[in-house]
Design a protein around this motif. Structure first.
Motif, PDB file in Angstrom:
ATOM      1  N   LEU A 167       0.849  -1.183   0.000  1.00 28.80           N
ATOM      2  CA  LEU A 167       0.000   0.000   0.000  1.00 28.80           C
ATOM      3  C   LEU A 167       0.892   1.243   0.000  1.00 28.80           C
ATOM      4  N   HIS A 210      -0.420   4.396  -1.385  1.00 29.79           N
ATOM      5  CA  HIS A 210      -1.290   5.567  -1.497  1.00 29.79           C
ATOM      6  C   HIS A 210      -2.508   5.355  -0.609  1.00 29.79           C
ATOM      7  N   VAL A 238      -6.374   4.946  -0.294  1.00 27.40           N
ATOM      8  CA  VAL A 238      -7.326   4.331  -1.207  1.00 27.40           C
ATOM      9  C   VAL A 238      -8.676   5.013  -1.035  1.00 27.40           C
ATOM     10  N   ARG A 255      -9.693  -4.236  -0.490  1.00 29.07           N
ATOM     11  CA  ARG A 255      -8.534  -4.290  -1.384  1.00 29.07           C
ATOM     12  C   ARG A 255      -8.409  -5.673  -2.030  1.00 29.07           C
ATOM     13  N   GLU A 289      -7.187  -0.336  -8.315  1.00 34.08           N
ATOM     14  CA  GLU A 289      -7.470   0.312  -7.043  1.00 34.08           C
ATOM     15  C   GLU A 289      -7.716   1.806  -7.263  1.00 34.08           C
ATOM     16  N   ASN A 290      -8.688   2.327  -6.551  1.00 35.33           N
ATOM     17  CA  ASN A 290      -9.084   3.723  -6.660  1.00 35.33           C
ATOM     18  C   ASN A 290      -8.223   4.537  -5.680  1.00 35.33           C
ATOM     19  N   ILE A 291      -7.058   4.978  -6.128  1.00 34.72           N
ATOM     20  CA  ILE A 291      -6.115   5.643  -5.211  1.00 34.72           C
ATOM     21  C   ILE A 291      -6.305   7.154  -5.237  1.00 34.72           C
ATOM     22  N   TRP A 292      -5.921   7.753  -4.131  1.00 39.87           N
ATOM     23  CA  TRP A 292      -5.988   9.204  -4.003  1.00 39.87           C
ATOM     24  C   TRP A 292      -4.667   9.798  -4.436  1.00 39.87           C
TER      25      TRP A 292
END
Length: 182
Positions: A107, A109, A111, A165, A175-178
Motif C-alpha cells: 500500500l 497511497h 485508497v 482491497r 485500485e481507486n487511489i488518491w
C-alpha cells in the motif's frame, strides 16, 4: 407471538435487564449501529465472492450479534448470560488480514472508496464499523463496556478495508487511489 408490542410508542425502549431508556440513548445508538453494520456484512456476504470470505463474514455476523447483545444489556441490572468475545475472535481478524495482505501489492497511497460494487459495500461497512467503534468508546466513558468490544470493532474496520482491497484485486479492478493535487 406478535412482533409489535407498542411499548416503544412513547420513545422509550427496554434494555436487557428491564431498564427503560429513550431510543436516542447512547447505548441504543451503539447496538443499533452494530445492527446496521451486521446488515451490510450480510449484503457483502451474499455477493459473488470467495466462499472462504463468505465463511469469515458469517463468523463476523455471529460475533456482531454477541457485541450487540452485550451493548443492549444494562451492565448493572441484567442477569442474562450473554456470550463473550474472546481474544481468538480478534486474532482471527488479524490472521485473515495478514493472509490477504501477503497477496496484495504494498500500500503506497491512500485508497478512495470504490472500484466495484462489492468493494464499495465493504467501504460502507468499514465506515459504519468506525461509527460503531466511536459510539462504543463514548459509551465506555460513562458505563461498563468490555474493552474487547472496542478492540474487535477497531480490528473489524481494518479487516473490511483489507477485504475491500483483496476483493478489488480478485476482480482485477484497478485500485481507486488518491492522488492529491499539489
Amino acid at each position: 407471538m406478535k412482533i409489535y408490542t407498542k411499548t416503544g410508542d412513547k420513545g422509550l425502549t427496554s434494555l436487557i435487564g428491564g431498564t427503560r431508556v429513550p431510543k436516542f440513548h447512547i447505548r441504543i445508538e451503539c447496538y443499533g449501529t452494530v445492527d446496521e453494520l451486521n446488515s451490510y456484512i450480510g449484503l457483502i456476504m451474499c455477493q459473488q465472492i470467495n466462499p472462504h470470505h463468505q465463511k469469515i463474514l458469517k463468523e463476523i455476523q455471529d460475533r456482531l450479534f454477541t457485541v450487540g447483545a452485550s451493548l443492549a444489556a444494562d451492565p448493572e441490572k441484567s442477569r442474562m448470560k450473554i456470550p463473550d468475545l474472546h481474544d481468538s475472535d480478534i486474532t482471527l481478524l488479524e490472521q485473515e488480514m495478514d493472509h490477504m495482505n501477503e497477496q496484495l501489492p504494498e500500500l503506497k497511497h491512500f485508497v478512495l472508496p470504490g472500484g466495484n460494487t462489492v468493494v464499495s459495500y465493504c467501504h460502507i461497512a468499514r465506515c459504519i464499523c468506525r461509527r460503531a467503534e466511536r459510539l462504543t468508546v463514548h459509551l465506555a466513558s460513562d458505563s461498563y463496556v468490555d474493552e474487547k468490544m472496542t478492540i474487535y470493532l477497531n480490528r473489524l474496520s481494518d479487516y473490511l478495508f483489507v477485504l475491500a482491497r483483496k476483493l478489488n484485486s480478485d476482480a482485477g479492478t484497478e485500485e481507486n487511489i488518491w492522488l492529491p493535487r499539489l
